[in-house]
Structures are given as structure tokens and as C-alpha cells.
Design a protein around this motif. Structure first.
Motif, mmCIF file in Angstrom:
data_model
loop_
_atom_site.group_PDB
_atom_site.id
_atom_site.type_symbol
_atom_site.label_atom_id
_atom_site.label_comp_id
_atom_site.label_asym_id
_atom_site.label_seq_id
_atom_site.Cartn_x
_atom_site.Cartn_y
_atom_site.Cartn_z
ATOM 1 N N LYS A 130 3.436 6.439 6.148
ATOM 2 C CA LYS A 130 3.306 6.145 7.569
ATOM 3 C C LYS A 130 4.680 5.808 8.146
ATOM 4 N N THR A 131 5.438 4.992 7.406
ATOM 5 C CA THR A 131 6.761 4.602 7.862
ATOM 6 C C THR A 131 7.695 5.797 7.882
ATOM 7 N N LYS A 132 7.546 6.673 6.886
ATOM 8 C CA LYS A 132 8.384 7.864 6.828
ATOM 9 C C LYS A 132 8.155 8.728 8.067
ATOM 10 N N LEU A 133 6.868 8.962 8.408
ATOM 11 C CA LEU A 133 6.529 9.747 9.584
ATOM 12 C C LEU A 133 7.043 9.066 10.838
ATOM 13 N N ASN A 134 6.901 7.749 10.869
ATOM 14 C CA ASN A 134 7.362 6.979 12.016
ATOM 15 C C ASN A 134 8.875 7.112 12.181
ATOM 16 N N ASN A 135 9.586 7.094 11.068
ATOM 17 C CA ASN A 135 11.036 7.233 11.116
ATOM 18 C C ASN A 135 11.433 8.596 11.651
ATOM 19 N N HIS A 180 0.855 -1.188 0.000
ATOM 20 C CA HIS A 180 0.000 0.000 0.000
ATOM 21 C C HIS A 180 0.891 1.237 0.000
ATOM 22 N N ASP A 181 0.603 2.154 -0.889
ATOM 23 C CA ASP A 181 1.422 3.357 -0.980
ATOM 24 C C ASP A 181 1.396 4.161 0.312
ATOM 25 N N LYS A 182 0.256 4.157 1.004
ATOM 26 C CA LYS A 182 0.150 4.972 2.212
ATOM 27 C C LYS A 182 1.052 4.456 3.336
ATOM 28 N N ASP A 183 1.376 3.160 3.302
ATOM 29 C CA ASP A 183 2.259 2.606 4.311
ATOM 30 C C ASP A 183 3.632 3.255 4.251
#
Ligand code: ZN
Length: 75
Positions: A41-46, A35-38
Motif C-alpha cells: 500500500k505504501t509502495k503504491l502510495n509512494n 502487516h505485509d500488505k501495508d
């Protein structure tokens, strides 16, 4: 949880079929998301994790300076 096989494209341009949330590109070993949105999400999480690490390192440096380096400087 099995996903329906879907064609995904890596940042390096390598295209292949994935049926997992996250798969590693065979060419550049980068993570490719189902999923592109993941990805976002991971970028923000990083960014969040990096911020926490910076805060912890900063705090530890402060504690080190106050408790260890400062008394040594007085001596
Ligand atoms: Zn790739």
C-alpha cells in the motif's frame, strides 16, 4: 491501537518483535511493517505521490517558461 506482539523480519534480515503498525529497523533504519500488505500500500502510495510531484514540478516549469523565461527571451 495496540497490536499483538509479532515477530517481523526486515529486508536486511534483522528479525525482532513488533507491536506497532510500522517500526524502524534498529540495524538499517528501514521501515518494517506489521502487516505485509501495508508495505505494498505504501509502495503504491509512494508511486502516486511521486507522480503528483512530477506533475506539479512539470506544470510549474511550464508556467515559469511561459511567464518568466519567454518574455526575457524576447527581450
Ligand atoms: Zn533492517
Amino acid at each position: 491501537m495496540p497490536l499483538k506482539p509479532k515477530q517481523v523480519t526486515c529486508q536486511c534480515g534483522n528479525t525482532f518483535v513488533s507491536s506497532r503498525d510500522r517500526i524502524w529497523c534498529e540495524k538499517c533504519a528501514d521501515a518494517v511493517y506489521y502487516h505485509d500488505k501495508d508495505k505494498n500500500k505504501t509502495k503504491l502510495n509512494n508511486i502516486y505521490v511521486t507522480g503528483v510531484i512530477v506533475a506539479v514540478v512539470g506544470f510549474l516549469t511550464y508556467v515559469f517558461m511561459e511567464l518568466i523565461a519567454h518574455p526575457l527571451l524576447i527581450l
